[in-house]
Design an enzyme around this catalytic site. Structure first.
Site, PDB file in Angstrom:
ATOM      1  N   HIS A  21       0.832  -1.095  -0.058  1.00 37.34           N
ATOM      2  CA  HIS A  21       0.068   0.044  -0.159  1.00 37.34           C
ATOM      3  C   HIS A  21       0.795   1.148   0.049  1.00 37.34           C
ATOM      4  O   HIS A  21       1.960   1.309   0.843  1.00 37.34           O
ATOM      5  CB  HIS A  21      -0.901   0.144   1.216  1.00 37.34           C
ATOM      6  CG  HIS A  21      -1.508   1.082   1.252  1.00 37.34           C
ATOM      7  ND1 HIS A  21      -3.076   1.053   0.717  1.00 37.34           N
ATOM      8  CD2 HIS A  21      -1.561   2.314   1.835  1.00 37.34           C
ATOM      9  CE1 HIS A  21      -3.677   2.318   0.769  1.00 37.34           C
ATOM     10  NE2 HIS A  21      -2.653   3.020   1.812  1.00 37.34           N
TER      11      HIS A  21
ATOM     12  N   ASP B  61     -15.405   1.384   8.075  1.00 39.73           N
ATOM     13  CA  ASP B  61     -14.577   2.811   7.537  1.00 39.73           C
ATOM     14  C   ASP B  61     -14.941   3.761   6.452  1.00 39.73           C
ATOM     15  O   ASP B  61     -14.813   4.800   6.157  1.00 39.73           O
ATOM     16  CB  ASP B  61     -13.030   1.993   7.043  1.00 39.73           C
ATOM     17  CG  ASP B  61     -12.210   3.109   6.395  1.00 39.73           C
ATOM     18  OD1 ASP B  61     -11.810   3.974   7.076  1.00 39.73           O
ATOM     19  OD2 ASP B  61     -11.802   2.948   5.265  1.00 39.73           O
TER      20      ASP B  61
ATOM     21  N   ARG C 188     -15.484  12.131   7.671  1.00 36.55           N
ATOM     22  CA  ARG C 188     -14.250  12.667   7.968  1.00 36.55           C
ATOM     23  C   ARG C 188     -13.839  13.562   6.603  1.00 36.55           C
ATOM     24  O   ARG C 188     -13.518  14.592   6.901  1.00 36.55           O
ATOM     25  CB  ARG C 188     -13.080  11.717   8.223  1.00 36.55           C
ATOM     26  CG  ARG C 188     -13.251  10.913   9.322  1.00 36.55           C
ATOM     27  CD  ARG C 188     -12.148   9.914   9.377  1.00 36.55           C
ATOM     28  NE  ARG C 188     -10.624  10.153   9.046  1.00 36.55           N
ATOM     29  CZ  ARG C 188      -9.884   9.530   8.406  1.00 36.55           C
ATOM     30  NH1 ARG C 188     -10.199   8.248   8.080  1.00 36.55           N
ATOM     31  NH2 ARG C 188      -8.592   9.968   8.101  1.00 36.55           N
TER      32      ARG C 188
ATOM     33  N   SER D 143      -7.874   3.413   9.401  1.00 39.47           N
ATOM     34  CA  SER D 143      -8.521   3.572   8.106  1.00 39.47           C
ATOM     35  C   SER D 143      -7.990   2.768   7.026  1.00 39.47           C
ATOM     36  O   SER D 143      -8.565   1.566   6.600  1.00 39.47           O
ATOM     37  CB  SER D 143      -8.687   5.009   7.608  1.00 39.47           C
ATOM     38  OG  SER D 143      -9.171   4.960   6.272  1.00 39.47           O
TER      39      SER D 143
ATOM     40  N   LYS E 156      -8.841  -2.041   6.223  1.00 39.25           N
ATOM     41  CA  LYS E 156      -9.067  -2.800   4.912  1.00 39.25           C
ATOM     42  C   LYS E 156      -8.081  -3.818   4.734  1.00 39.25           C
ATOM     43  O   LYS E 156      -8.245  -4.785   4.079  1.00 39.25           O
ATOM     44  CB  LYS E 156      -8.846  -1.672   3.940  1.00 39.25           C
ATOM     45  CG  LYS E 156     -10.262  -0.659   3.918  1.00 39.25           C
ATOM     46  CD  LYS E 156     -10.249   0.537   3.047  1.00 39.25           C
ATOM     47  CE  LYS E 156      -9.336   1.582   3.561  1.00 39.25           C
ATOM     48  NZ  LYS E 156      -9.524   3.075   3.111  1.00 39.25           N
TER      49      LYS E 156
END
Ligand code: URA
Length: 435
Positions: free
Chosen positions: A82, A161, A168, A183, A187
């Site tokens: 990521h 989320d 948010r 967050s 995932k």
């Protein structure tokens, strides 16, 4: 329990218990608490923060709020990667097939462009017919068959989320380090890979502007990985100028293919090979970084890396000939070369503003539902530290028409800072945080 009590508690700087956090997430997912009360709680978290235990509790509660894929129960090891997002960041497109070509499975869900940063899903959709919206069964099937799958984020995964992120976004509470860490990691834990490499970007084109902020986020996520049973390593890497030379969807795909063939620009190729090697070491496929880099180099030299990319494109419905012959990918109708306005060394390039300029050419979205033009963007001809003579090529603009190409030129020139003295570019990798 009463939500108003939890708001008071966080407002006054106290830590919430695991039960309280679990209750809040469950009630919010089930629409039993209204947005305005969760917004107040998020703002209290924004100002008061959360300790490591609260952050892990929030992450686990969000990860368990929907479907869990548990991919590591089917394929082991199975890695995820990521990036916190940047400009010209095509690293995932290259690292995933590199790692898979070396025999380690990659199961990844990616996002679309966010603000000035690009998204892997948008880039992948440059391929004609390619599907990124995959049902869980198909995601798992492609992963088992091909050892690699890169899909869009499923809304069934960590729905708490999804709701909280949308809230948010409109309540000024996005840039809170514990909320970002929870967050992202919720995932990842819901997908359930065995190993995760995080690329935490820092600099003018990243959401984290200082190394200290990036380190705090990286440490928080590595700790959540430890608690959640996912071997997580975070690299803090530079995003103070765009990565590589290409900015824009098709252009970045073409650059990723060049990296897989060993023909990409130095900086971004080095980063991709390093991250792929890091994953091979993490999963035990290689004993150390040197052995891992040899495996990666062999996959590039022997063509296995680019073949793996063509394989996953085909498995997801795309045309693999566009990997073998990238000139078959769609191209912008117009190319214009912007030249250096003066002689000198490039001292800085403002990555965020270059990302915004590419959005104005159509490469990104200003509103959630905007259509993007995959063909547009820039090929940067010089990087920080390079010397240019006045009139040398600076940026090749790929545009839809003459007006859009002309309109972007002044804005691009404002992204550059020049120096008469030689300039030393900063490091590409600041540090790597291990559990
Ligand atoms: N990306 C996410 O998935 N969550 C955040 O909070 C920020 C970036």
């Amino acid at each position: 329990m009463q939500i108003v009590e939890l708001i008071h508690k966080k407002r006054d700087g106290e830590a919430l218990s695991s039960e309280e956090i679990g209750w809040l997430v469950e009630q919010y997912t089930n629409d039993a608490i209204p947005d305005y009360q969760v917004a107040a709680w998020l703002m209290a978290v924004f100002w008061r923060g959360m300790d490591a235990r609260e952050t892990s509790d929030l992450t686990l509660a969000m990860a368990h709020s929907g479907e869990q894929l548990r991919v590591r129960e089917m394929v082991v090891p199975v890695v995820d990667k990521h990036s916190t997002g940047g400009v010209g960041d095509k690293v995932t497109l290259a690292v995933a097939p590199l790692v898979a070509a070396c025999g380690v499975a990659v199961g990844k869900m990616s996002g679309r462009g966010l603000g000035h940063t690009g998204g892997t899903v948008d880039k992948l959709e440059s391929f004609q017919g390619l599907r990124t919206s995959l049902a869980s069964e198909e995601f798992l099937h492609i992963l088992q068959q091909h050892g690699i799958v890169i899909a869009g984020q499923s809304s069934q995964l960590a729905p708490a989320d999804g709701k909280m992120y949308a809230l948010r976004d409109v309540t000024g509470t996005v840039d809170s380090i514990p909320l970002i860490a929870a967050s992202i990691m919720s995932k990842k834990l819901a997908i359930g890979g065995s190993h995760l490499l995080l690329d935490v970007k820092v600099g003018s084109g990243a959401f984290m502007k200082t190394v200290e902020q990036a380190r705090e986020l990286a440490v928080a996520m590595v700790e959540i990985g430890r608690v959640g049973g996912m071997h997580t390593v975070a690299a803090i890497t530079a995003m103070d100028q765009p990565l590589g030379r290409a900015v824009g969807n098709v252009l970045e795909v073409v650059e990723a293919i060049a990296i897989l063939r060993g023909e990409g620009p130095g900086d971004v190729s080095e980063l991709c090979y390093h991250e792929a090697a890091e994953l091979l070491v993490m999963t035990g496929k290689a004993r150390d970084q040197a052995e891992a880099e040899d495996l990666v180099a062999a996959a590039v030299r022997g063509g296995a890396a680019v073949a793996k990319f063509a394989e996953v494109i085909a498995a997801q419905g795309g045309d693999p000939r566009q990997v073998e012959r990238p000139e078959l990918l769609p191209a912008a109708p117009l190319r214009r070369m912007l030249t250096a306005p003066r002689s000198g060394y490039i001292a800085a390039m403002h990555a965020e503003r270059i990302g915004l300029a590419s959005m104005r050419l159509g490469a990104g979205r200003f509103k959630k539902d905007d259509a993007i033009d995959h063909r547009t963007g820039f090929i940067l001809q010089a990087r920080v530290g390079d010397y240019c003579h006045q009139g040398d090529p600076l940026v090749e603009i790929h545009a839809r028409n003459e007006d859009e190409a002309a309109a972007i030129q002044q804005e691009l020139l404002r992204c550059y800072t020049w120096s008469d003295e030689a300039v030393q570019p900063g490091p590409l990798i600041y540090e790597v945080i291990h559990p």
